[in-house]
Design an enzyme around this catalytic site. Structure first.
Site, PDB file in Angstrom:
ATOM      1  N   GLY A  32       0.797  -1.226   0.000  1.00 33.18           N
ATOM      2  CA  GLY A  32       0.000   0.000   0.000  1.00 33.18           C
ATOM      3  C   GLY A  32       0.825   1.270   0.000  1.00 33.18           C
ATOM      4  O   GLY A  32       0.374   2.309   0.492  1.00 33.18           O
ATOM      5  N   MET A  56      -4.084  -7.446  -6.475  1.00 33.76           N
ATOM      6  CA  MET A  56      -3.592  -8.566  -7.277  1.00 33.76           C
ATOM      7  C   MET A  56      -4.721  -9.519  -7.670  1.00 33.76           C
ATOM      8  O   MET A  56      -4.642 -10.738  -7.469  1.00 33.76           O
ATOM      9  CB  MET A  56      -2.503  -9.322  -6.489  1.00 33.76           C
ATOM     10  CG  MET A  56      -1.333  -8.450  -6.097  1.00 33.76           C
ATOM     11  SD  MET A  56      -0.536  -7.675  -7.518  1.00 33.76           S
ATOM     12  CE  MET A  56       0.282  -9.104  -8.226  1.00 33.76           C
ATOM     13  N   ILE A  86     -10.045  -8.377 -12.476  1.00 35.44           N
ATOM     14  CA  ILE A  86     -11.407  -7.932 -12.225  1.00 35.44           C
ATOM     15  C   ILE A  86     -12.282  -8.202 -13.449  1.00 35.44           C
ATOM     16  O   ILE A  86     -11.788  -8.335 -14.560  1.00 35.44           O
ATOM     17  CB  ILE A  86     -11.473  -6.463 -11.771  1.00 35.44           C
ATOM     18  CG1 ILE A  86     -11.036  -5.529 -12.880  1.00 35.44           C
ATOM     19  CG2 ILE A  86     -10.643  -6.245 -10.513  1.00 35.44           C
ATOM     20  CD1 ILE A  86     -11.312  -4.083 -12.544  1.00 35.44           C
ATOM     21  N   ASN A 120      -5.870   2.230 -12.616  1.00 32.46           N
ATOM     22  CA  ASN A 120      -4.845   1.292 -12.164  1.00 32.46           C
ATOM     23  C   ASN A 120      -3.483   1.928 -12.406  1.00 32.46           C
ATOM     24  O   ASN A 120      -3.337   2.807 -13.262  1.00 32.46           O
ATOM     25  CB  ASN A 120      -4.943  -0.013 -12.962  1.00 32.46           C
ATOM     26  CG  ASN A 120      -3.927  -1.052 -12.513  1.00 32.46           C
ATOM     27  OD1 ASN A 120      -3.733  -1.258 -11.302  1.00 32.46           O
ATOM     28  ND2 ASN A 120      -3.261  -1.693 -13.457  1.00 32.46           N
ATOM     29  N   HIS A 132       0.505   0.734 -13.264  1.00 36.63           N
ATOM     30  CA  HIS A 132       1.284  -0.421 -13.711  1.00 36.63           C
ATOM     31  C   HIS A 132       2.758  -0.024 -13.795  1.00 36.63           C
ATOM     32  O   HIS A 132       3.072   1.040 -14.338  1.00 36.63           O
ATOM     33  CB  HIS A 132       0.775  -0.883 -15.085  1.00 36.63           C
ATOM     34  CG  HIS A 132       1.499  -2.089 -15.577  1.00 36.63           C
ATOM     35  ND1 HIS A 132       1.261  -3.353 -15.064  1.00 36.63           N
ATOM     36  CD2 HIS A 132       2.489  -2.233 -16.496  1.00 36.63           C
ATOM     37  CE1 HIS A 132       2.068  -4.217 -15.661  1.00 36.63           C
ATOM     38  NE2 HIS A 132       2.820  -3.572 -16.530  1.00 36.63           N
ATOM     39  N   ASP A 167     -10.010  -1.198 -18.393  1.00 37.55           N
ATOM     40  CA  ASP A 167     -11.027  -1.793 -19.261  1.00 37.55           C
ATOM     41  C   ASP A 167     -10.983  -3.308 -19.077  1.00 37.55           C
ATOM     42  O   ASP A 167     -10.351  -3.798 -18.142  1.00 37.55           O
ATOM     43  CB  ASP A 167     -10.863  -1.332 -20.720  1.00 37.55           C
ATOM     44  CG  ASP A 167      -9.597  -1.856 -21.360  1.00 37.55           C
ATOM     45  OD1 ASP A 167      -8.913  -2.711 -20.751  1.00 37.55           O
ATOM     46  OD2 ASP A 167      -9.286  -1.412 -22.480  1.00 37.55           O
ATOM     47  N   GLU A 219       5.722   6.430  -9.396  1.00 37.59           N
ATOM     48  CA  GLU A 219       4.342   6.013  -9.115  1.00 37.59           C
ATOM     49  C   GLU A 219       3.717   6.925  -8.073  1.00 37.59           C
ATOM     50  O   GLU A 219       2.572   7.368  -8.205  1.00 37.59           O
ATOM     51  CB  GLU A 219       4.305   4.568  -8.592  1.00 37.59           C
ATOM     52  CG  GLU A 219       4.706   3.523  -9.602  1.00 37.59           C
ATOM     53  CD  GLU A 219       4.546   2.106  -9.061  1.00 37.59           C
ATOM     54  OE1 GLU A 219       3.846   1.899  -8.051  1.00 37.59           O
ATOM     55  OE2 GLU A 219       5.123   1.189  -9.661  1.00 37.59           O
TER      56      GLU A 219
HETATM   57  C1  GRF Z   1       3.134  -1.159  -7.667  1.00 34.22           C
HETATM   58  O1  GRF Z   1       4.384  -1.492  -8.207  1.00 34.22           O
HETATM   59  C2  GRF Z   1       2.137  -0.960  -8.763  1.00 34.22           C
HETATM   60  O2  GRF Z   1       2.699  -0.444  -9.927  1.00 34.22           O
HETATM   61  C3  GRF Z   1       1.616  -2.347  -8.991  1.00 34.22           C
HETATM   62  O3  GRF Z   1       1.579  -2.925  -7.719  1.00 34.22           O
HETATM   63  C4  GRF Z   1       2.534  -2.310  -6.884  1.00 34.22           C
HETATM   64  C5  GRF Z   1       1.839  -1.864  -5.644  1.00 34.22           C
HETATM   65  O4  GRF Z   1       2.722  -1.396  -4.670  1.00 34.22           O
HETATM   66  N1  GRF Z   1       0.329  -2.293  -9.634  1.00 34.22           N
HETATM   67  P1  GRF Z   1       2.163  -0.776  -3.313  1.00 34.22           P
HETATM   68  O5  GRF Z   1       1.303  -1.844  -2.642  1.00 34.22           O
HETATM   69  O6  GRF Z   1       1.384   0.447  -3.649  1.00 34.22           O
HETATM   70  O7  GRF Z   1       3.389  -0.478  -2.511  1.00 34.22           O
END
Ligand code: GRF
Length: 218
Positions: free
Chosen positions: A15, A93, A96, A110, A112, A144, A177
């Site tokens: 998270g 994970m 959906i 999302n 990625h 999507d 991110e």
């Molecule tokens: C991230 O690397 C994101 O890109 C992928 O899952 C990971 C989640 O990391 N979808 P966190 O749980 O937010 O630390």
């Protein structure tokens, strides 16, 4: 700043992206309220992060449902009970189904850890290393029916270094991110995102931060 939108965050693990969204809300740069955090995994550290900030944190165990659609129907019901307007997948994970997608049209995002459409699916950082890519990064996109195929909102690029491990590359990507996910949510909150076919239109437009990223440098 736009109105405050009600966000529901779905997680399975650490998270850290959830934390970056919480932090931007608390410093006033994101006009949103996280009204619930849901994890399919009871041990997800993200649930503790949510509780620390007095955000309702729910464990919904997918194994207690007959299948993906039944689980997603329960997710929809819970998200709607909390009045969620925008669903944020942050390390959730689970694949959906249309049950969830159709309940929140162009209102599920999302993140990625690759520059899509390169390296979709699991272990994107490993895929980039194995492929010998010299640039990777992250993508925030609307969800999507495909895996990591939805319209792209923001991408941020980082170099892949010769001595990178999966961990070091992941860490470099995660810095980006944590910047771009709150930004994408803010653009949504401001009503500035619309989808035309595959493209996300940002109104008024935002210029790119650089004209190029080159690796190795010239
Ligand atoms: C991230 O690397 C994101 O890109 C992928 O899952 C990971 C989640 O990391 N979808 P966190 O749980 O937010 O630390």
């Amino acid at each position: 700043m736009g109105r405050r939108i009600k966000v529901g965050v779905l997680i399975s693990g650490s998270g850290s992206n959830l934390q970056s969204i919480i932090d931007r809300i608390e410093d006033g740069s994101l006009s949103a309220d996280i009204v619930c955090v849901i994890s399919n995994n009871a041990g997800a550290f993200g649930l503790e992060r949510a509780r620390k900030h007095t955000i309702p944190a729910l464990h919904m165990d997918h194994r207690q449902f007959a299948g993906r659609s039944a689980y997603d129907a329960a997710l929809v019901e819970t998200l709607q009970q909390y009045g969620v307007e925008l669903v944020i997948l942050a390390g959730f994970m689970r694949i959906i189904t249309p049950v969830l997608i159709d309940a929140f049209p162009h209102a599920i995002m999302n993140i990625h850890p690759a520059i899509l459409p390169a390296f979709p699916g699991l272990h994107a950082q490993r895929q980039a290393l194995d492929h010998g890519a010299r640039i990777s990064g992250c993508t925030v996109h609307f969800v999507d029916a495909g895996t990591d195929t939805g319209p792209i909102i923001i991408q941020a690029a980082v170099p892949v270094l010769d001595d990178d491990t999966e961990e070091s590359l992941s860490a470099r990507i995660q810095v980006e991110e944590h910047r771009v996910y709150p930004r994408a949510i803010q653009l949504y909150a401001e009503g500035r995102l619309s989808v035309e076919g595959r493209r996300v239109i940002i109104t008024p437009p935002v210029p790119a931060s650089a004209t190029s990223l080159e690796n190795p440098a010239a």
